[in-house]
Write an enzyme that holds these catalytic residues in place. Sequence first.
Site, short mmCIF file in Angstrom:
data_model
loop_
_atom_site.label_atom_id
_atom_site.label_comp_id
_atom_site.label_asym_id
_atom_site.label_seq_id
_atom_site.Cartn_x
_atom_site.Cartn_y
_atom_site.Cartn_z
N HIS A 108 0.84 -1.20 0.00
CA HIS A 108 0.00 0.00 0.00
C HIS A 108 0.87 1.25 0.00
O HIS A 108 2.07 1.20 0.31
CB HIS A 108 -0.91 0.02 1.23
CG HIS A 108 -1.85 -1.13 1.32
ND1 HIS A 108 -3.03 -1.19 0.60
CD2 HIS A 108 -1.79 -2.29 2.03
CE1 HIS A 108 -3.66 -2.32 0.88
NE2 HIS A 108 -2.92 -3.01 1.74
N ASP A 111 -1.39 8.61 -2.06
CA ASP A 111 -1.23 9.72 -3.00
C ASP A 111 -2.15 10.84 -2.54
O ASP A 111 -3.37 10.70 -2.56
CB ASP A 111 -1.60 9.24 -4.41
CG ASP A 111 -1.81 10.38 -5.42
OD1 ASP A 111 -1.50 11.54 -5.10
OD2 ASP A 111 -2.32 10.09 -6.52
N HIS A 113 -3.69 14.30 -3.32
CA HIS A 113 -3.92 15.23 -4.42
C HIS A 113 -3.54 16.66 -4.05
O HIS A 113 -3.32 17.49 -4.92
CB HIS A 113 -5.38 15.18 -4.88
CG HIS A 113 -5.72 13.97 -5.68
ND1 HIS A 113 -6.83 13.89 -6.50
CD2 HIS A 113 -5.09 12.76 -5.80
CE1 HIS A 113 -6.88 12.71 -7.08
NE2 HIS A 113 -5.84 12.00 -6.67
N HIS A 148 -5.66 8.83 -1.86
CA HIS A 148 -6.00 7.43 -2.11
C HIS A 148 -4.74 6.60 -2.25
O HIS A 148 -3.63 7.11 -2.44
CB HIS A 148 -6.87 7.29 -3.36
CG HIS A 148 -6.21 7.77 -4.64
ND1 HIS A 148 -5.45 6.94 -5.43
CD2 HIS A 148 -6.21 8.98 -5.24
CE1 HIS A 148 -5.00 7.63 -6.47
NE2 HIS A 148 -5.44 8.86 -6.38
N CYS A 149 -4.92 5.29 -2.20
CA CYS A 149 -3.84 4.35 -2.41
C CYS A 149 -3.58 4.21 -3.91
O CYS A 149 -4.52 4.19 -4.71
CB CYS A 149 -4.19 2.99 -1.81
SG CYS A 149 -2.80 1.84 -1.72
N HIS A 159 -7.61 -1.00 -5.37
CA HIS A 159 -7.58 -0.48 -4.00
C HIS A 159 -8.59 0.64 -3.80
O HIS A 159 -9.27 0.70 -2.77
CB HIS A 159 -6.17 0.00 -3.66
CG HIS A 159 -5.20 -1.10 -3.40
ND1 HIS A 159 -4.33 -1.11 -2.32
CD2 HIS A 159 -4.96 -2.26 -4.07
CE1 HIS A 159 -3.60 -2.20 -2.35
NE2 HIS A 159 -3.96 -2.92 -3.41
N MET A 164 -10.14 2.45 -0.37
CA MET A 164 -8.90 3.06 0.13
C MET A 164 -8.73 4.48 -0.40
O MET A 164 -7.89 4.76 -1.26
CB MET A 164 -7.70 2.20 -0.22
CG MET A 164 -6.56 2.37 0.77
SD MET A 164 -5.41 1.01 0.70
CE MET A 164 -4.41 1.39 2.13
N HIS A 269 -27.25 16.45 -3.55
CA HIS A 269 -28.44 17.28 -3.38
C HIS A 269 -28.98 17.03 -1.97
O HIS A 269 -29.07 15.88 -1.53
CB HIS A 269 -29.51 16.94 -4.42
CG HIS A 269 -30.81 17.63 -4.20
ND1 HIS A 269 -31.01 18.96 -4.50
CD2 HIS A 269 -32.00 17.17 -3.71
CE1 HIS A 269 -32.26 19.30 -4.20
NE2 HIS A 269 -32.88 18.23 -3.72
N GLU A 292 -28.93 24.24 -5.75
CA GLU A 292 -29.86 23.15 -5.46
C GLU A 292 -29.16 21.80 -5.53
O GLU A 292 -29.39 20.90 -4.70
CB GLU A 292 -31.04 23.17 -6.44
CG GLU A 292 -30.63 23.06 -7.90
CD GLU A 292 -31.81 22.90 -8.84
OE1 GLU A 292 -32.82 22.31 -8.40
OE2 GLU A 292 -31.73 23.37 -9.99
N THR A 293 -28.30 21.63 -6.52
CA THR A 293 -27.50 20.42 -6.70
C THR A 293 -26.12 20.89 -7.15
O THR A 293 -26.01 21.82 -7.94
CB THR A 293 -28.12 19.50 -7.76
OG1 THR A 293 -29.45 19.14 -7.36
CG2 THR A 293 -27.31 18.23 -7.97
N HIS A 319 -27.90 12.89 -6.76
CA HIS A 319 -29.13 13.10 -7.53
C HIS A 319 -29.11 12.43 -8.90
O HIS A 319 -29.90 12.77 -9.78
CB HIS A 319 -29.47 14.58 -7.67
CG HIS A 319 -30.95 14.85 -7.66
ND1 HIS A 319 -31.76 14.53 -8.73
CD2 HIS A 319 -31.76 15.35 -6.73
CE1 HIS A 319 -33.00 14.87 -8.46
NE2 HIS A 319 -33.04 15.37 -7.23
#
Length: 355
Positions: A108, A111, A113, A148-149, A159, A164, A269, A292-293, A319
């Site tokens: 494992h 990373d 971002h 994330h892995c 993964h 993960m 939403h 709204e969304t 939604h």
Amino acid sequence: MPADTLVRVQQKMEDAKTVDLSGLERVQQKLVRPPFAPKHEQVASGPPKIVEIEMMVDERLMVVDEDTGASIWAMTYNGSVPGPLIIVHEGDYIELTLKSHTRNVLEHNVDFHASTGALGGGALTHIYPGEQVKMRWKAVKAGCFTYHCAPGGAMIPYHVCHGMNGALMVLPREGLKDRDGNSLTYDKIAYLGEQDYYLPMDQNGVYKTYSNAGDDYADSLEAMRSLVPTHSVFNGSVGAVTGRGAITSDVGETVLMIHNQCNRDSRPHLIGGHADYVWESSFTDPPLRDMETWFVRGGSAVAAMYTFQQPGVYAYVNHNLIEAALLGATAHFVVGGEWNNDLMEQIEEPGPLQG
């Protein structure tokens, strides 16, 4: 990652100038399970700090849907899907100690971002069962980000689609602001990780079970190639954030909803409510207003702020309502307080047709 690439990265680090951080304050951040957030300051006090965090890789068998018996050998950080929310301020340094249980069976890494260089730190954090590694990086971008892995090749989606992943929020040092520069504060955070699963089934449509982590690898890759998830859930399993797991709030309380989706697009939403402000990953750009969304790109995290106006149960959904109703992408907020008839009132109860 190929070994020669890792060697080149490490050589460049050895050749680089040493950074003197001896004058910075060190603080430990205790990570907590979703949907909760660790203790933090909304406005940073003092100069940047070194924020120490620890994450344990834990491969564990998890029930995805109790009604069907669907389960998965989840790949987790600190035992939860999603991994814990991390909160720092722009300019802070994150010093991560990543550990892997001796009982684990797979390689494992992580990373981020939000970080810069070395595949988000993925090139520097590869560990095997019973190992640990330490890495430090500087938060130079303000916003919400996924982590994330990413071990390499097909193991990356394997993964990620086994849970993960998680979110990290880098707050501006002066805190959140609206487009006019006015300060915005929240009373609590609700952290929601939307997870798509691709669970293998037998010829009779029954979900398969496996004895150990990794045993489902070939079957899972085949299921994932369909690009059609068997489940799309919040915080690891169907109904995890409903019933006794619902998020509680009160009328007049402002909640910052952080939505992470590492793999697919989503459209959150809040049924019966709105998003007063939405930051689509970046806190540098002015927030969107009165949505709204809103949209979460696959591989990102988004922050939305709302002050509840009415009591009752609010459903927070993807939604794409097929995913919400059939695949599990629904969470609940249970809000206390007094009803305001000026905002909504039932004029007449249901009854027989008149005339």
